[in-house]
Design an enzyme around this catalytic site. Structure first.
Site, PDB file in Angstrom:
ATOM      1  N   ARG A   1       3.649   6.364   0.289  1.00  0.00           N
ATOM      2  CA  ARG A   1       2.299   6.871   0.511  1.00  0.00           C
ATOM      3  C   ARG A   1       1.748   7.564  -0.725  1.00  0.00           C
ATOM      4  O   ARG A   1       0.605   8.027  -0.699  1.00  0.00           O
ATOM      5  CB  ARG A   1       2.326   7.890   1.655  1.00  0.00           C
ATOM      6  CG  ARG A   1       1.839   7.357   3.009  1.00  0.00           C
ATOM      7  CD  ARG A   1       2.090   8.461   3.990  1.00  0.00           C
ATOM      8  NE  ARG A   1       1.349   8.482   5.196  1.00  0.00           N
ATOM      9  CZ  ARG A   1       1.795   8.041   6.381  1.00  0.00           C
ATOM     10  NH1 ARG A   1       2.926   7.418   6.481  1.00  0.00           N
ATOM     11  NH2 ARG A   1       1.068   8.235   7.462  1.00  0.00           N
TER      12      ARG A   1
ATOM     13  N   LYS B   1       0.047  -1.172  11.510  1.00  0.00           N
ATOM     14  CA  LYS B   1       1.307  -1.403  10.790  1.00  0.00           C
ATOM     15  C   LYS B   1       2.500  -1.404  11.751  1.00  0.00           C
ATOM     16  O   LYS B   1       3.350  -2.282  11.705  1.00  0.00           O
ATOM     17  CB  LYS B   1       1.530  -0.318   9.714  1.00  0.00           C
ATOM     18  CG  LYS B   1       0.402  -0.209   8.697  1.00  0.00           C
ATOM     19  CD  LYS B   1       0.719   0.813   7.595  1.00  0.00           C
ATOM     20  CE  LYS B   1       0.802   2.250   8.062  1.00  0.00           C
ATOM     21  NZ  LYS B   1      -0.468   2.857   8.498  1.00  0.00           N
TER      22      LYS B   1
ATOM     23  N   ARG C   1      -4.350   5.403  21.686  1.00  0.00           N
ATOM     24  CA  ARG C   1      -3.028   4.762  21.729  1.00  0.00           C
ATOM     25  C   ARG C   1      -1.942   5.657  22.339  1.00  0.00           C
ATOM     26  O   ARG C   1      -2.012   6.879  22.267  1.00  0.00           O
ATOM     27  CB  ARG C   1      -2.621   4.265  20.336  1.00  0.00           C
ATOM     28  CG  ARG C   1      -2.281   5.342  19.356  1.00  0.00           C
ATOM     29  CD  ARG C   1      -1.962   4.741  17.993  1.00  0.00           C
ATOM     30  NE  ARG C   1      -1.596   5.767  17.041  1.00  0.00           N
ATOM     31  CZ  ARG C   1      -1.246   5.542  15.787  1.00  0.00           C
ATOM     32  NH1 ARG C   1      -1.242   4.310  15.309  1.00  0.00           N
ATOM     33  NH2 ARG C   1      -0.928   6.528  14.987  1.00  0.00           N
TER      34      ARG C   1
ATOM     35  N   ARG D   1       0.921  10.807  20.609  1.00  0.00           N
ATOM     36  CA  ARG D   1       1.301  11.599  19.450  1.00  0.00           C
ATOM     37  C   ARG D   1       0.416  12.826  19.316  1.00  0.00           C
ATOM     38  O   ARG D   1      -0.789  12.754  19.525  1.00  0.00           O
ATOM     39  CB  ARG D   1       1.175  10.748  18.179  1.00  0.00           C
ATOM     40  CG  ARG D   1       2.357   9.830  17.979  1.00  0.00           C
ATOM     41  CD  ARG D   1       2.145   8.859  16.867  1.00  0.00           C
ATOM     42  NE  ARG D   1       1.672   9.465  15.618  1.00  0.00           N
ATOM     43  CZ  ARG D   1       1.629   8.816  14.468  1.00  0.00           C
ATOM     44  NH1 ARG D   1       2.051   7.553  14.402  1.00  0.00           N
ATOM     45  NH2 ARG D   1       1.182   9.396  13.380  1.00  0.00           N
TER      46      ARG D   1
END
Ligand code: AMP
Length: 214
Positions: free
Chosen positions: A88, A13, A127, A161
């Protein structure tokens, strides 16, 4: 044109939203980014949500709806808004309808990015982003042209993250299936849902999103 990008963590996204921002003059509203910014700047709210986020649980509807309300009331977007990671829950979806209504805006498309669960673990655990400009990379799928140097800004510091680990991912996936996936039926019933293959190469996914929007 205002759109929602809907999909589990790691669906792509954020990657697709960044391209829409560059190419269509849209504004990305990512509640995850807003919450991380609140943590970094050390606000009371940021401190409150830190543990919840690290565990991969959802923060309260009240907090994220407040963040989106603030943006919709103040930000202008010539190309429209991209809602990324919001809504969400069904309560958030209802709140978004009301907020858009009160601003005289409409929701034009909800694009579900379908991906296989097995692919998500490697996507997420590999990532990282440039600490300077936020450009996204991946250990195997998208390395910078020159190792250790950001393609976009030349930065040499990168971040991962805290919640991009297998343990948090399990909780995040559970939250997705339990709380967020009902939105697929909700938007389908409203005639707003378009589903695309999120596992295709980035450019193909981009073309599918363009097709869904145009
Ligand atoms: P994301 O960057 O979208 O993966 O979001 C990171 C984390 O922020 C999530 O795991 C949640 O803890 C929190 N979060 C972001 N958006 C929402 C939302 N719309 N509702 C509840 N929690 C959220």
């Amino acid at each position: 044109m205002n759109i929602i990008l809907l999909g589990p963590p790691g669906a792509g996204k954020g990657t697709q939203a960044a391209m829409l921002v560059d190419e269509r003059n849209m504004v990305q509203l990512s509640t995850g980014d807003m919450l991380r910014a609140a943590r970094t700047s050390g606000t009371e709210m940021g401190k409150m949500v830190a543990g919840v986020m690290d565990r991969g649980e959802l923060v309260t509807d009240e907090i994220v709806i407040g963040l989106i309300r603030e943006q919709l009331e103040t930000a202008t977007a010539d190309g429209g808004f991209i809602f990324d990671g919001f809504p969400r829950t069904l309560a958030q979806a209802d709140a978004l309808n009301d907020l858009l209504d009160s601003e005289g805006q409409t929701l034009d498309a909800v694009i579900e990015m379908r991906v296989d669960d097995a692919a998500l673990v490697s996507r997420i655990t590999g990532r990282y982003t440039c600490a300077n400009c936020g450009a996204g990379y991946h250990d195997t799928a998208k390395k910078p042209a020159k190792e250790g140097v950001c393609d976009k800004c030349g930065g040499t510091e990168f971040n991962r993250r805290a919640d991009d680990n297998e343990e948090s991912l399990k909780t995040r996936l559970m939250a997705y299936y339990k709380d967020t996936s009902p939105l697929i039926g909700y938007y389908y019933a409203k005639g707003q849902l378009q589903s695309i293959d999120g596992l295709a190469p980035i450019d193909q996914v981009k073309a599918s999103i363009a097709g869904a929007m145009d």
